[in-house]
Design a protein around this motif. Structure first.
Motif, PDB file in Angstrom:
ATOM      1  N   ASN A 279      44.786  33.704  60.680  1.00 41.79           N
ATOM      2  CA  ASN A 279      43.530  33.359  61.348  1.00 41.79           C
ATOM      3  C   ASN A 279      42.644  34.595  61.450  1.00 41.79           C
ATOM      4  OD1 ASN A 279      44.259  30.654  61.786  1.00 41.79           O
ATOM      5  ND2 ASN A 279      45.444  31.226  63.598  1.00 41.79           N
ATOM      6  N   CYS A 280      42.203  35.075  60.312  1.00 39.35           N
ATOM      7  CA  CYS A 280      41.358  36.267  60.291  1.00 39.35           C
ATOM      8  C   CYS A 280      39.976  35.897  59.762  1.00 39.35           C
ATOM      9  CB  CYS A 280      41.969  37.360  59.414  1.00 39.35           C
ATOM     10  SG  CYS A 280      41.999  36.939  57.654  1.00 39.35           S
ATOM     11  N   THR A 281      39.009  36.717  60.097  1.00 36.90           N
ATOM     12  CA  THR A 281      37.677  36.588  59.530  1.00 36.90           C
ATOM     13  C   THR A 281      37.587  37.556  58.362  1.00 36.90           C
ATOM     14  OG1 THR A 281      36.803  36.034  61.716  1.00 36.90           O
ATOM     15  CG2 THR A 281      35.211  36.683  60.037  1.00 36.90           C
ATOM     16  N   LEU A 282      37.066  37.082  57.244  1.00 34.23           N
ATOM     17  CA  LEU A 282      37.153  37.840  55.997  1.00 34.23           C
ATOM     18  C   LEU A 282      35.795  37.934  55.314  1.00 34.23           C
ATOM     19  CD1 LEU A 282      38.897  39.061  53.636  1.00 34.23           C
ATOM     20  CD2 LEU A 282      39.211  36.724  52.837  1.00 34.23           C
ATOM     21  N   PHE A 283      35.469  39.143  54.839  1.00 30.69           N
ATOM     22  CA  PHE A 283      34.287  39.348  53.987  1.00 30.69           C
ATOM     23  C   PHE A 283      34.757  40.204  52.820  1.00 30.69           C
ATOM     24  CE2 PHE A 283      30.422  41.419  52.526  1.00 30.69           C
ATOM     25  CZ  PHE A 283      29.479  40.408  52.596  1.00 30.69           C
ATOM     26  N   MET A 284      34.644  39.678  51.602  1.00 32.67           N
ATOM     27  CA  MET A 284      35.223  40.422  50.482  1.00 32.67           C
ATOM     28  C   MET A 284      34.377  40.338  49.220  1.00 32.67           C
ATOM     29  SD  MET A 284      38.416  38.211  49.038  1.00 32.67           S
ATOM     30  CE  MET A 284      38.203  36.570  48.362  1.00 32.67           C
ATOM     31  N   VAL A 285      34.614  41.315  48.363  1.00 35.25           N
ATOM     32  CA  VAL A 285      34.076  41.333  47.008  1.00 35.25           C
ATOM     33  C   VAL A 285      35.268  41.196  46.073  1.00 35.25           C
ATOM     34  CG1 VAL A 285      32.973  42.740  45.231  1.00 35.25           C
ATOM     35  CG2 VAL A 285      32.085  42.779  47.564  1.00 35.25           C
ATOM     36  N   THR A 286      35.233  40.214  45.185  1.00 30.89           N
ATOM     37  CA  THR A 286      36.304  40.061  44.198  1.00 30.89           C
ATOM     38  C   THR A 286      35.767  39.334  42.980  1.00 30.89           C
ATOM     39  OG1 THR A 286      38.543  39.216  43.776  1.00 30.89           O
ATOM     40  CG2 THR A 286      37.140  37.887  45.198  1.00 30.89           C
ATOM     41  N   HIS A 287      36.342  39.627  41.817  1.00 32.63           N
ATOM     42  CA  HIS A 287      35.979  38.907  40.594  1.00 32.63           C
ATOM     43  C   HIS A 287      37.019  37.839  40.274  1.00 32.63           C
ATOM     44  CE1 HIS A 287      38.735  42.108  39.181  1.00 32.63           C
ATOM     45  NE2 HIS A 287      39.210  41.114  38.462  1.00 32.63           N
ATOM     46  N   ASP A 288      38.091  37.744  41.084  1.00 28.54           N
ATOM     47  CA  ASP A 288      39.173  36.795  40.815  1.00 28.54           C
ATOM     48  C   ASP A 288      38.733  35.399  41.271  1.00 28.54           C
ATOM     49  OD1 ASP A 288      41.548  35.199  41.030  1.00 28.54           O
ATOM     50  OD2 ASP A 288      42.720  37.045  40.898  1.00 28.54           O
ATOM     51  N   ARG A 289      38.401  34.544  40.302  1.00 26.53           N
ATOM     52  CA  ARG A 289      37.778  33.260  40.640  1.00 26.53           C
ATOM     53  C   ARG A 289      38.750  32.266  41.245  1.00 26.53           C
ATOM     54  NH1 ARG A 289      35.392  33.867  34.810  1.00 26.53           N
ATOM     55  NH2 ARG A 289      37.193  35.276  34.884  1.00 26.53           N
ATOM     56  N   TYR A 290      40.034  32.285  40.836  1.00 25.82           N
ATOM     57  CA  TYR A 290      41.014  31.421  41.505  1.00 25.82           C
ATOM     58  C   TYR A 290      41.204  31.870  42.952  1.00 25.82           C
ATOM     59  CZ  TYR A 290      42.514  29.093  37.184  1.00 25.82           C
ATOM     60  OH  TYR A 290      42.566  28.331  36.051  1.00 25.82           O
ATOM     61  N   PHE A 291      41.253  33.174  43.167  1.00 22.76           N
ATOM     62  CA  PHE A 291      41.391  33.743  44.509  1.00 22.76           C
ATOM     63  C   PHE A 291      40.205  33.307  45.372  1.00 22.76           C
ATOM     64  CE2 PHE A 291      41.509  37.133  47.690  1.00 22.76           C
ATOM     65  CZ  PHE A 291      42.861  37.306  47.885  1.00 22.76           C
ATOM     66  N   LEU A 292      38.993  33.425  44.832  1.00 22.07           N
ATOM     67  CA  LEU A 292      37.783  32.980  45.525  1.00 22.07           C
ATOM     68  C   LEU A 292      37.881  31.506  45.904  1.00 22.07           C
ATOM     69  CD1 LEU A 292      34.761  34.428  43.492  1.00 22.07           C
ATOM     70  CD2 LEU A 292      35.132  34.678  45.929  1.00 22.07           C
ATOM     71  N   ASP A 293      38.312  30.709  44.955  1.00 22.01           N
ATOM     72  CA  ASP A 293      38.332  29.262  45.138  1.00 22.01           C
ATOM     73  C   ASP A 293      39.312  28.847  46.231  1.00 22.01           C
ATOM     74  OD1 ASP A 293      36.873  27.110  44.009  1.00 22.01           O
ATOM     75  OD2 ASP A 293      38.701  26.326  43.108  1.00 22.01           O
ATOM     76  N   ARG A 294      40.444  29.550  46.314  1.00 21.02           N
ATOM     77  CA  ARG A 294      41.511  29.127  47.229  1.00 21.02           C
ATOM     78  C   ARG A 294      41.419  29.756  48.610  1.00 21.02           C
ATOM     79  NH1 ARG A 294      45.897  29.864  42.320  1.00 21.02           N
ATOM     80  NH2 ARG A 294      45.214  28.050  41.132  1.00 21.02           N
ATOM     81  N   VAL A 295      40.740  30.903  48.712  1.00 20.48           N
ATOM     82  CA  VAL A 295      40.715  31.633  49.990  1.00 20.48           C
ATOM     83  C   VAL A 295      39.398  31.455  50.739  1.00 20.48           C
ATOM     84  CG1 VAL A 295      40.812  33.923  51.048  1.00 20.48           C
ATOM     85  CG2 VAL A 295      42.399  33.346  49.201  1.00 20.48           C
ATOM     86  N   CYS A 296      38.277  31.477  50.040  1.00 17.94           N
ATOM     87  CA  CYS A 296      36.965  31.567  50.711  1.00 17.94           C
ATOM     88  C   CYS A 296      36.370  30.199  51.022  1.00 17.94           C
ATOM     89  CB  CYS A 296      35.993  32.358  49.856  1.00 17.94           C
ATOM     90  SG  CYS A 296      36.456  34.087  49.731  1.00 17.94           S
ATOM     91  N   ASN A 297      35.650  30.127  52.138  1.00 19.47           N
ATOM     92  CA  ASN A 297      34.930  28.909  52.497  1.00 19.47           C
ATOM     93  C   ASN A 297      33.425  29.138  52.614  1.00 19.47           C
ATOM     94  OD1 ASN A 297      34.699  30.240  54.999  1.00 19.47           O
ATOM     95  ND2 ASN A 297      36.478  29.170  55.841  1.00 19.47           N
TER      96      ASN A 297
END
Length: 625
Positions: free
Chosen positions: A198-216
């Motif tokens: 239950n953390c608040t997250l702000f990130m830069v990444t090029h990993d599109r699967y990672f983006l899709d599964r983690v970010c809202n």
């Protein structure tokens, strides 16, 4: 929603380039936000500003009081003199500080300090932190806790910095390319960790699967404007396309209206009065809207590959080992035209050694590596950028060739080539040191491809490249008229490019798997599921073979065997409680050696699990007693 961090009208210029201008957004509690922008748009600079390590030229950053921020840099600044465990526990958190002092006391067998710190560990509930940091380090494949930070590789230091950020449990996590230097297994673990936490997250990444599964939430900086999307990466792609189409439709509509208004402005120059002023003002607004041109600075890759003969690369029974450590064991393979092979495996299983052996920068212990005479290798190394910071961008390309030939036979100068690789003429005479990490990677890619290779070896080519550049590179490789070997932790990239995989399983074993990464992972999960089902079936079969007493009549009362079990449970629980108290006294006595303390701690954890299990069974039987 509680705002943790707010950016208001922030602007930043680097040298002659405007990175971003008048950008505003807010990060709220429980959001998991990704920042997407092209290389050179200032993503890392934005992270530094949000973390408080840099200042915007204008605008304000407002942080909610007492919000604790954890920041993972692309290139962490660690203390090379500390041990791994000391660096991982480095923190302002009182509990972690006590754990660090306790570990140091254990290391030096300071019994008095161990006794005093054990009491503090109890007071601050710090034992959990001690276990957590070691678990995270182990997941990130860092097992030698006493090793000096200065002895670690760059990738290990990045993973150590990630462990330090995670164990601190900050309110807001700022992560700049967190998946770089992680293997596929680590990335999947980090995905699950961030999803569950239950953390608040702000990130830069090029990993599109990672983006899709983690970010809202997605924030995109595009042409000096900021756009927000409430959804994951797939949703962002869909809505971004809709936005671009709407912009283009609005521009076309404005252009059509502008023709009518322009005709009116020309025909009635003397009839303008204060009554028509609103229409004249509207004309100029319309003119501005109609003149909007979307700058699609897309990388263009169409460099010709050299002619390829029938013989490509033949590996005949190659082996490589270091002492008892086998990395390649009797591997043979004959490459065919147009093959695209992905290499996957845990860190340390021999992937880099394999690349060094086939490129003959490292000799195999046994076997032969035989390249065809027409093969021209283009080797994109993970650590291959050796540009001098004081060199000019144009000089790097001219050192290889003044002119490059393309697929259609056209020739292009170094200046024209760099323009195609998104280095406009005004930036080509700038210094390398002024480029962003992604821009340097793009320049390095340019120097590899301009040599017209027909066999590409790409070792982590996706690091630091923006998503837009990755899309173009993927399309180029899919149509590449040659062979490709790629090592990458970017699963999306691998899925789009490779036909099959070399899976490095350890102990020198290399498996040729027919399919891309997702197909491979699905097959592994299916095998694991089948193994679990087989174990379950065997356990059930064993139970069925064991004769069971049938109760003479249905009753909620305890059977004879259950009554005996219930009585034994009461004795066992009492005995375990007594052992638990004894262990607590011993651990707090300060008389144990470090090895004994570790042993007792492990037994204490096992004991608690055993007690929980027996107490649960006792409660179940007590309802029938």
């Amino acid at each position: 929603m509680i705002p943790y961090l707010q950016a208001e009208q922030i602007s930043k210029r680097f040298a002659d380039s405007m990175l971003f201008e008048g950008i505003s957004f807010t990060i709220f509690k429980d959001q998991k936000v990704a920042l997407i922008a092209k290389n050179g748009a200032g993503k890392t600079t934005m992270m530094e500003i949000l973390a408080g390590n840099d200042e915007p030229d204008s605008g304000t950053i407002t942080k909610t009081k007492d919000t604790k921020i954890g920041y993972l840099r692309q290139n962490p600044d660690l203390d090379v003199n500390l041990t791994v465990l000391e660096q991982a526990l480095k923190s302002d958190n009182p509990a972690l500080q006590v754990v660090r002092e306790f570990e140091n006391a254990l290391k030096h067998n300071d019994q008095k300090a161990i006794e005093e710190l054990s009491v503090k560990m109890d007071e601050l509930h710090a034992w959990d932190f001690d276990v957590k940091v070691k678990q995270i380090l182990s997941q990130l494949k860092i097992d030698n806790f006493d090793q000096r930070v200065g002895e670690l590789s760059g990738g290990q230091q990045k993973r150590l910095a990630l462990a330090n950020v995670l164990v601190n449990n900050p309110d807001l996590l700022l992560l700049d390319e967190p998946t770089n230097h992680l293997d596929l297994e680590m990335i999947e673990w980090l995905e699950m960790y961030l999803e569950k936490t239950n953390c608040t997250l702000f990130m830069v990444t090029h990993d599109r699967y990672f983006l899709d599964r983690v970010c809202n939430e997605i924030i995109e900086i595009d042409q000096n404007q900021v756009y927000g999307y409430s959804g994951n990466y797939s949703y962002y792609l869909e809505k971004r396309q809709e936005r671009i189409e709407q912009q283009q439709a609005s521009t076309e509509k404005a252009q059509n209206l502008l023709r009518t208004e322009l005709d009116w402005m020309r025909r009635m120059p003397k009839a303008r009065s204060h009554k028509a002023k609103y229409r004249i003002d509207a004309f100029y607004d319309l003119k501005e809207k109609a003149s909007f041109r979307r700058r699609e600075d897309n990388l263009e890759l169409s460099i010709a590959s050299s002619r390829m003969g029938s013989k490509i690369l033949e590996l005949d029974h190659i082996s490589k080992a270091y002492g008892d450590l086998k990395l390649i064991d009797d591997f043979s393979y004959k490459f065919s035209r147009f093959e695209k092979v992905g290499i996957v495996g845990k860190n340390g299983t021999g992937k880099s050694t394999f690349l060094n052996v086939i490129t003959e920068s490292l000799s195999a212990d046994t076997g032969t590596v035989d390249w065809g005479q027409t093969i021209k290798i283009g080797y994109y190394r993970q650590d291959g950028m050796d540009f001098k910071p004081t060199d000019k961008v144009i000089d790097v390309v001219k050192a290889i060739a003044e002119v490059v030939t393309f697929e259609d036979g056209n020739r292009m100068t170094a200046t024209q080539l760099l323009t195609r690789f998104l280095f406009p003429p005004e930036s080509q005479y700038g210094l390398i040191e002024k480029l962003s990490g992604g821009e340097k990677r793009r320049l390095y890619l340019c120097t590899i491809l301009m040599q017209n290779p027909n066999f590409l070896i790409l070792d982590e080519p996706t690091n630091d490249l923006d998503i837009m550049t990755l899309n173009v590179l993927e399309d180029y490789l899919a149509a590449f008229d040659g062979c490709v070997i790629v090592v990458s932790h970017d699963r999306y990239f691998m899925d789009k490019i490779v036909d099959h995989l070399f899976v490095f399983e350890g102990a020198g074993k290399i498996k040729d798997f027919p399919g891309n990464y997702t197909i491979y992972r699905n097959s592994v999960e299916e095998e694991e599921e089948k193994a679990k089902e087989k174990e379950k079936a065997q356990a059930q079969a064993k139970e069925q073979k064991t004769p069971a007493q049938k109760p003479k009549q249905q009753s909620q009362k305890l059977t004879f065997n259950e009554k005996r079990e219930f009585e034994q449970l009461e004795k066992d629980i009492a005995s375990l409680e007594e052992e638990k108290e004894t262990l607590e006294e011993q651990m707090n006595s300060g008389e144990l050696s470090p090895d004994e303390l570790v042993e007792k701690s492990q037994r204490y954890a096992d004991l608690k699990d055993e007690l929980d299990e027996k107490e649960l069974r006792w409660l179940e039987l007590s309802e029938k007693a």
